[in-house]
Design an enzyme around this catalytic site. Structure first.
Site, PDB file in Angstrom:
ATOM      1  N   GLU B  65      47.403 102.922  82.502  1.00 24.55           N
ATOM      2  CA  GLU B  65      48.789 102.638  82.876  1.00 24.55           C
ATOM      3  C   GLU B  65      49.757 103.738  82.445  1.00 24.55           C
ATOM      4  O   GLU B  65      50.695 104.068  83.174  1.00 24.55           O
ATOM      5  CB  GLU B  65      49.232 101.283  82.313  1.00 24.55           C
ATOM      6  CG  GLU B  65      48.741 100.076  83.116  1.00 24.55           C
ATOM      7  CD  GLU B  65      47.273  99.757  82.883  1.00 24.55           C
ATOM      8  OE1 GLU B  65      46.669 100.321  81.953  1.00 24.55           O
ATOM      9  OE2 GLU B  65      46.711  98.942  83.647  1.00 24.55           O
ATOM     10  N   PHE B  88      49.621  93.764  86.935  1.00 22.39           N
ATOM     11  CA  PHE B  88      50.341  92.618  86.369  1.00 22.39           C
ATOM     12  C   PHE B  88      51.412  93.147  85.417  1.00 22.39           C
ATOM     13  O   PHE B  88      51.146  94.059  84.630  1.00 22.39           O
ATOM     14  CB  PHE B  88      49.396  91.682  85.605  1.00 22.39           C
ATOM     15  CG  PHE B  88      48.534  90.830  86.503  1.00 22.39           C
ATOM     16  CD1 PHE B  88      48.895  89.515  86.815  1.00 22.39           C
ATOM     17  CD2 PHE B  88      47.368  91.339  87.051  1.00 22.39           C
ATOM     18  CE1 PHE B  88      48.104  88.733  87.651  1.00 22.39           C
ATOM     19  CE2 PHE B  88      46.575  90.571  87.895  1.00 22.39           C
ATOM     20  CZ  PHE B  88      46.939  89.265  88.198  1.00 22.39           C
ATOM     21  N   ASP B  90      52.494  92.062  82.829  1.00 20.84           N
ATOM     22  CA  ASP B  90      52.092  91.931  81.422  1.00 20.84           C
ATOM     23  C   ASP B  90      51.503  93.235  80.876  1.00 20.84           C
ATOM     24  O   ASP B  90      51.508  93.465  79.679  1.00 20.84           O
ATOM     25  CB  ASP B  90      51.041  90.821  81.304  1.00 20.84           C
ATOM     26  CG  ASP B  90      51.467  89.549  82.011  1.00 20.84           C
ATOM     27  OD1 ASP B  90      51.736  88.569  81.334  1.00 20.84           O
ATOM     28  OD2 ASP B  90      51.546  89.556  83.269  1.00 20.84           O
ATOM     29  N   HIS B 134      48.863  87.143  81.998  1.00 22.28           N
ATOM     30  CA  HIS B 134      48.983  87.369  83.440  1.00 22.28           C
ATOM     31  C   HIS B 134      50.125  86.547  84.034  1.00 22.28           C
ATOM     32  O   HIS B 134      50.099  86.199  85.205  1.00 22.28           O
ATOM     33  CB  HIS B 134      47.682  86.999  84.170  1.00 22.28           C
ATOM     34  CG  HIS B 134      46.556  87.961  83.915  1.00 22.28           C
ATOM     35  ND1 HIS B 134      45.796  87.928  82.764  1.00 22.28           N
ATOM     36  CD2 HIS B 134      46.078  88.993  84.652  1.00 22.28           C
ATOM     37  CE1 HIS B 134      44.883  88.896  82.821  1.00 22.28           C
ATOM     38  NE2 HIS B 134      45.029  89.556  83.946  1.00 22.28           N
TER      39      HIS B 134
END
Ligand SMILES: Cc1ncc(C[n+]2csc(CCOP(=O)(O)OP(=O)(O)O)c2C)c(N)n1
Ligand SMILES: [Mg+2]
Lengths: 327, 329
Positions: B65, B88, B90, B134
């Site tokens: 990420e 997601f 999160d 999630h």
């Protein structure tokens, strides 16, 4: 390898510029004229001068917290106004970021300086995007990130090397291994004291370079950049060097170590010996160069001190592109 | 929005249309993220675009990420227009540094010399048993970050128009896609159009009370309004659409008119969007208010897995109705 005398003398001047810049800055910092924090690149001049010599204004480099020198060289070489790096560190309106960035956030894309990020090494990720843009546009440019040995501890190190490898991006990793991250010795903070050992698994060339030998450093950067420009993907250089600046609280490294690096391995002293060995310049010639450079740096400091402070109202400018923020 | 022709489309299809149009219009637009290529993304938002635009512009990434957002930012510094997908919301902590310290500050700290026009699309919100990692609503994590833009559509038409506007905008944008909205249908104009950023929409006009909501809760608020109408309560629903920087003017104008305000946000109540809206409304409209501002928000817990537990902590229509009743007393 032996460099021709002109190149060697140019590099010697550049290295002196870095050292004079840092010593002048440190003096002003101690007098309270430079706000914030100060990390200097003294002892690492050969590495920085070698990088500055080969990176073009159309390339990109991400400097780290010890890179005032390379910032000033790029500014001076491509735009002729190195004093604006000094002014930035003094927080003045004439600085390259008009005083908004300071020592840890000086940038100027026109000279290839893509800016420091004081969250050490965040640009290990950012450099990928610059390299990707070059690749997608078919430009033969290099995106370089300069990272310390301690910075390598971040997870982004591995995300970056992996992505650069799978996408064959034109990234030059210039790892400045000066033996410590603040107080943490490199061999204690990493599974190997040779950072290349952590990089090799990604499958692109990784080299250890004597970062205090200007000829070795110059040669290695040249080789790496040629490889990258030819479209062969990333390259990793680990420069073994040592920083003269200890901790803020003082020197913590063993006296023999300090003596070895400052006396036997001083990159400027080594370069000086190489120049004199060629028999074309005298010690007086080199002293003249040193005096010239020192005078120039003093002029930069005077320029910085005489420069206006930024207009406080500018503190709310440029938060968003095109949208105002209430004062 | 002047297009005459509309079709019924899902939220996902509307997003997909926006991406397709943006990619076709501007060669600098490209996409990157996990499984967005041939697979078309976890929720199918990028479906078909890899086949149309190829590997170079629809880039599958490893599970990295920070590198996804770092790549986005770096390329944007050179004028590319990346649209990143973080599967997601999160997971956005993995790239928080890139967003907060790099993307959000780049234009400012380098004195305007760089821009970071990135769009980070991400699936947020709960209600489907996704559990603690999630299901979160992450807008509060970014509310205190000057330089970041948060966009949060609630309808398919806005999803398309706001995404196109976001891709064209020069600021770093986190584009929140509530998972409960992906399958909803609505009328979506054909072709290219943009919906203005920083402009709230009056989703339903009313005169007794203002409900300010985002994403899924806009729909809950509309359902609450329909129910209360039977009791003679006229509810105005404001869909914020851009959460940061938000359209205070439209919100305050409505509250000055109705004299009552309920703010509804799925995230935990403390320190979140509901708190911010409540504070600003109280500060600016104190003398117009007939009752204290009511906050309808999630309970102060992580999001539990079992649906009965999750339902207990997340706000819905019933909580909005209770909020409205509390200010109507
Ligand atoms: C992400 C992050 N962690 C910690 C720090 C605090 N810090 C500043 S410099 C430094 C040491 C960096 O060591 P190294 O990368 O080896 O660079 P050197 O100072 O030795 O040149 C640390 C820990 C920081 N700025 N950013
Ligand atoms: Mg170090």
């Amino acid at each position: 390898m032996t460099l021709d005398i002109e190149t060697l003398v140019d590099l010697y001047r550049d290295m002196w510029l870095i050292r004079a810049f840092e010593f002048g800055l440190e003096r002003e910092f101690k007098k309270g004229n430079v706000p914030g924090m100060l990390h200097t690149g003294v002892g690492q001049e050969a590495t920085q001068a070698a990088l500055a010599a080969h990176l073009q204004a159309s390339d990109a480099f991400f400097p780290d917290h010890r890179c005032h020198g390379i910032n000033a060289l790029a500014q001076e070489k491509h735009q002729g106004d190195g004093e604006r790096i000094m002014a930035e560190l003094f927080g003045r309106a004439t600085g390259v970021c008009s005083g908004k960035g300071g020592s840890l956030h000086s940038a100027n894309p026109k000279v290839g300086n893509f800016g420091d990020n004081a969250v050490e090494g965040s640009y290990m990720a950012t450099v990928l995007g610059v390299a990707l843009a070059y690749q997608m546009r078919g430009q033969p440019n290099v995106a370089c990130c300069i990272i310390g040995d301690g910075t390598v501890g971040r997870g982004e190190f591995h995300e970056s090397l992996n992505m650069a490898a799978i996408w064959k991006l034109p990234v030059l990793y210039a790892c400045v291994n000066n033996g410590y991250a603040i107080s943490m010795p490199v061999g204690k903070g990493h599974a190997s004291a040779d950072i290349v050992d952590l990089a090799r698994g990604y499958g692109f060339p990784c080299e250890i370079v004597d970062g205090n030998d200007i000829e070795a450093a110059y040669d290695a950067v040249q080789r790496a950049i040629a490889h990258i420009r030819a479209g062969n993907g990333p390259y990793f250089l680990e420069f073994k060097t040592w920083r003269w600046q200890g901790l803020f609280s003082g020197e913590f490294r063993p006296p023999e170590e300090v003596k070895y690096w400052k006396e036997d391995r001083d990159p400027l002293k080594l370069a000086r010996e190489k120049i004199l060995a060629q028999g074309k310049l005298t010690a007086e010639d080199l002293e003249r160069i040193e005096a010239e450079v020192k005078a120039e740096i003093e002029a930069w400091i005077d320029f910085a001190k005489a420069s206006p402070m930024p207009d406080p109202a500018k503190a709310t400018a440029d938060v968003y592109v095109g949208w105002e923020v209430a004062a | 929005m002047t297009q005459a022709t509309t079709r019924t489309r899902t939220f996902v299809q509307a997003l997909n249309e926006a991406l397709d149009i943006a990619m076709a219009r501007d060669p600098n637009v490209y996409m990157l993220g996990e499984d967005i290529g041939e697979m078309g993304g976890d929720f199918g938002v990028t479906r078909g675009l890899w086949a149309k635009y190829g590997d170079a512009r629809v880039r599958d990434t490893p599970l990295s990420e920070a590198a996804i957002i770092g790549t986005s930012v770096g390329s944007a510094m050179l004028g590319m227009r990346p649209v990143a997908e973080i599967m997601f919301a999160d997971f956005i902590g993995e790239c928080y540094d890139q967003l907060v310290n790099n993307a959000a500050k780049m234009h400012y700290m380098f004195d305007g010399q760089f821009k970071a026009p990135i769009v980070v699309r991400t699936a947020c919100g709960g209600g489907f048993g996704g559990g603690p990692h999630h299901s979160q609503s992450v807008e509060g994590w970014f509310l205190n970050v000057p330089g970041i833009v948060l966009v949060a559509p609630s309808t398919p038409a806005d999803a398309k128009g706001l995404l196109l506007a976001s891709i064209e905008n020069d600021n770093p944008i986190i584009f929140l896609e509530h998972k409960a909205l992906y399958r909803i249908k609505g009328e979506v104009p054909e072709g290219y159009y943009t919906t203005p950023l920083r402009k709230a929409a009056v989703a339903r006009a009313g005169s007794d009370v203002t409900v300010v909501a985002t994403m899924k809760l806009v729909h809950e608020a509309l359902a609450a309004a329909a129910e209360l109408e039977k009791e003679g309560v006229s509810v105005e629903v404001i869909d914020l659409r851009t959460i940061r920087p938000y359209d205070a003017e439209t919100v305050l104008e409505s509250v000055r008119k109705t004299g009552r305000a309920v703010v509804a946000n799925e995230a935990p109540k403390i320190g979140g969007l509901a708190a911010e809206l409540s504070a600003t409304i109280s500060e600016e409209c104190f003398h117009d208010l007939k009752a204290p501002v009511a906050r309808v928000a999630g309970l102060d817990t992580p999001i539990p897995f079992s649906l009965v537990l999750e339902k207990y902590i997340l706000p819905g229509k019933e909580q909005v109705i209770a909020g409205i009743r509390s200010v109507m007393k």
